[in-house]
Design an enzyme around this catalytic site. Sequence first.
Site, PDB file in Angstrom:
ATOM      1  N   HIS A 860      20.995  57.355  87.042  1.00  0.00           N
ATOM      2  CA  HIS A 860      21.508  58.036  88.232  1.00  0.00           C
ATOM      3  C   HIS A 860      20.614  57.698  89.412  1.00  0.00           C
ATOM      4  CE1 HIS A 860      23.206  60.950  90.926  1.00  0.00           C
ATOM      5  NE2 HIS A 860      22.035  61.605  91.032  1.00  0.00           N
ATOM      6  N   ASP A 939      20.545  63.658  97.283  1.00  0.00           N
ATOM      7  CA  ASP A 939      21.172  63.437  95.970  1.00  0.00           C
ATOM      8  C   ASP A 939      22.657  63.766  96.075  1.00  0.00           C
ATOM      9  OD1 ASP A 939      21.821  63.087  93.355  1.00  0.00           O
ATOM     10  OD2 ASP A 939      20.374  64.533  92.559  1.00  0.00           O
ATOM     11  N   CYS A 992      27.048  56.864  92.575  1.00  0.00           N
ATOM     12  CA  CYS A 992      25.780  57.403  93.055  1.00  0.00           C
ATOM     13  C   CYS A 992      24.977  56.347  93.821  1.00  0.00           C
ATOM     14  CB  CYS A 992      24.968  57.949  91.897  1.00  0.00           C
ATOM     15  SG  CYS A 992      24.727  56.751  90.554  1.00  0.00           S
TER      16      CYS A 992
END
Length: 1050
Positions: A860, A939, A992
């Site tokens: 991620h 994020d 992501c």
Amino acid sequence: MDKRKLGRRPSSSEIITEGKRKKSSSDLSEIRKMLNAKPEDVHVQSPLSKFRSSERWTLPLQWERSLRNKVISLDHKNKKHIRGCPVTSKSSPERQLKVMLTNVLWTDLGRKFRKTLPRNDANLCDANKVQSDSLPSTSVDSLETCQKLEPLRQSLNLSERIPRVILTNVLGTELGRKYIRTPPVTEGSLSDTDNLQSEQLSSSSDGSLESYQNLNPHKSCYLSERGSQRSKTVDDNSAKQTAHNKEKRRKDDGISLLISDTQPEDLNSGSRGCDHLEQESRNKDVKYSDSKVELTLISRKTKRRLRNNLPDSQYCTSLDKSTEQTKKQEDDSTISTEFEKPSENYHQDPKLPEEITTKPTKSDFTKLSSLNSQELTLSNATKSASAGSTTETVENSNSIDIVGISSLVEKDENELNTIEKPILRGHNEGNQSLISAEPIVVSSDEEGPVEHKSSEILKLQSKQDRETTNENESTSESALLELPLITCESVQMSSELCPYNPVMENISSIMPSNEMDLQLDFIFTSVYIGKIKGASKGCVTITKKYIKIPFQVSLNEISLLVDTTHLKRFGLWKSKDDNHSKRSHAILFFWVSSDYLQEIQTQLEHSVLSQQSKSSEFIFLELHNPVSQREELKLKDIMTEISIISGELELSYPLSWVQAFPLFQNLSSKESSFIHYYCVSTCSFPAGVAVAEEMKLKSVSQPSNTDAAKPTYTFLQKQSSGCYSLSITSNPDEEWREVRHTGLVQKLIVYPPPPTKGGLGVTNEDLECLEEGEFLNDVIIDFYLKYLILEKASDELVERSHIFSSFFYKCLTRKENNLTEDNPNLSMAQRRHKRVRTWTRHINIFNKDYIFVPVNESSHWYLAVICFPWLEEAVYEDFPQTVSQQSQAQQSQNDNKTIDNDLRTTSTLSLSAEDSQSTESNMSVPKKMCKRPCILILDSLKAASVQNTVQNLREYLEVEWEVKLKTHRQFSKTNMVDLCPKVPKQDNSSDCGVYLLQYVESFFKDPIVNFELPIHLEKWFPRHVIKTKREDIRELILKLHLQQQKGSSS
């Protein structure tokens, strides 16, 4: 009456039936006058024996016959119970007994009687005596007739109830044709002691005559309603079986009785008054005496049961046994009476064994008894077993049960004729068929009783009764569905007796077949399992539960049974598909789970699978014939059912050759017999060389022949954002499929290009991660970050910013392989810093305002931005004039309010976060720009442990400060806070990395200048930017690739 002996007259006879009571002198004189006046008529010659007093005629019947009127007549004059005089006749071996029934229905008295009485049964009693002036000299004793039947419960089929008495068709005459228009008659009754003789029978006196029936005159018209359509001859085979029977056909339209040779016995007749019959015929109560029996047309085995006084509803005799018994009875000159039924040209064959009576239940008896009054049934309820033996009575309830059954199994005439004829002909070659009926089952004695709804009862049907039957036709059909036992019990016997039984075929078609599983058979030539190649020993059978593959390896025959619950995928590759393989036969492919290999090894009894290699999971079947579309669809249906049962939903979708080939392409010819025997020879794949196989599959390798290369590709170009992109793909006429680059890795660009140092190379493999659903790799991340800072960021922002490589944080946090450190006194932070200390040897990060650190944890991506690392606390400054619009735009995003562009700076104020919000809401309060040392965590998924990341970065800054500035400074939560502002979030699990790049790009376009809390970045960029970001990066790389190619070529 006196006994007289008259010569036989071929065309005229008369029977006078009188009651067993005293007759007046006027009655006797009238009878004598009638006999004297007509010398051609039949005269009674033998005295009648005494009948049991318990059995009576229920109405006085006088059976007369004239030369021209050959129909039944009933005498209504005698209303009292009169016992008639016995009459006997002498036996004559050369003559047959002939009984002609004279019709008086066309007289005034007969018409009146027909109008007054309902259609009920005529009742005969033991006391009734039937005599004929044409009887030969044989003395027939105790001509027994059936018991009195209750009128309401009796069947209409009179002629069907006495198979041993044959009635000649009288429908050929005008009077007979008129009978059809009249209402049908109900069933007649015969008593066990009533006996009847005819000159058609031989004069031998052996046994007792039986199965005589009194016909109700106003209903007797139905006797020949169907008879006009049937044959008038007696079965030839029946005459052969009964050696002493003299069957003769009357040429006129009279009614004849065929009686076997019997011993001389008394022929008695008696009658009761007509009023008594009328009263009983209207009676609606069901009463049955043990001495009564209803006559039903059944086989000889049933007659033998009736003779033995056993209920017909309780058992069925064996067919073979019945035939043997019949022959024995005929050899012993057993008396048998046959009633020729003049309906539909059907005559009874004594050898027919397939006529079965059934066993009705009590509940069915009550339900069916209402139809009995509309049915005309003939029954041979009695039959003599040997010479001199007399028939015995049977329970009347048995007959009533049989009568009620016939209404359920009755169908229309077309169905009956179509079904019955082939069955009868199958049992009696050369014989004529009997009366048509629908044979539901064919059973034997050993099979036990069968249900009544499928009994094979031969019957007559009137027009009125036909309507009732048609209404209940659907009920009869539904009744058949409720009796699977009948079909089971009778299917074996019927298959032995009948070459073709359409009834059984119809019943079997009605029966549900939901128990049958889907099954598919393929003829195959070879099977390949791991190293084994087997030859076919049959067909492969595919069902929902198993796959059976019979084959032979060397001398061992094996039947492999594969449990379908262990199937993972399957494939069916036709010869016309995947022309690269050049197959001549279709291939059926099964992929089983690895945990099932042990079971396969046990079944094969082979040590080849002891290693349980990957190749053993694949089963290949080379089919012999092309696969039809129907078989292919059925195979998919079976696999769909298996996938539902096993839960493997992917099993319902077949694998194509292209999809399945990568599963076993790396197997060598030694590991897989399919590769060795099939692919190598058929597909020309180099054995054991996976790369060459793959090149052959993708048609990438150069042609091996000398023919001109056929173009297998085409150029595609696309314009987007003013840039052109060029790609190569297969021809449109080729099969479109996903193609992965399997050739050599090609470097597309180096960025920044030479002579700039530190260029990053991007290859064609890196472009694959830009496909939708793929994770961005570190090369794409680093390339685009470099591109942003060199191409998109302003010079001022470039001087204030630094971007670490995506490998920086991974190197910082990686575990040391060498446990022994040069300096064991180093702390963990110092050790981590030592790993990346060279990354900043040419740069001082504490001179920068923004340091971007890409972080990848657990696949991620997210971004950490170290802001103002050189500050020890927050500082508030006036907005610079150059960034006033940018700062105001940022504040409008933070507070969701608009601020005037000409807002002027005011004096410096130290405000808290709460005060800052209040001053922002008040337009008159001057604003300041806050510079706060912090670590921003941007994020898009918030799936990472940001606290560890922040702590690692603080420790790195602390050690880096000591290295660069040679002083100690503590970076804690108070002076280096961590912030997680609200940013646009991803809506899938693969974007992501794209969001990380967009965060940096948006930061360079619209940098954060005011770090006053809270920081709102939800509307930092629109979502559609993310949707096109992958394609934009791809086009950028291809554009740079073309530029660098042009530069290198020039």
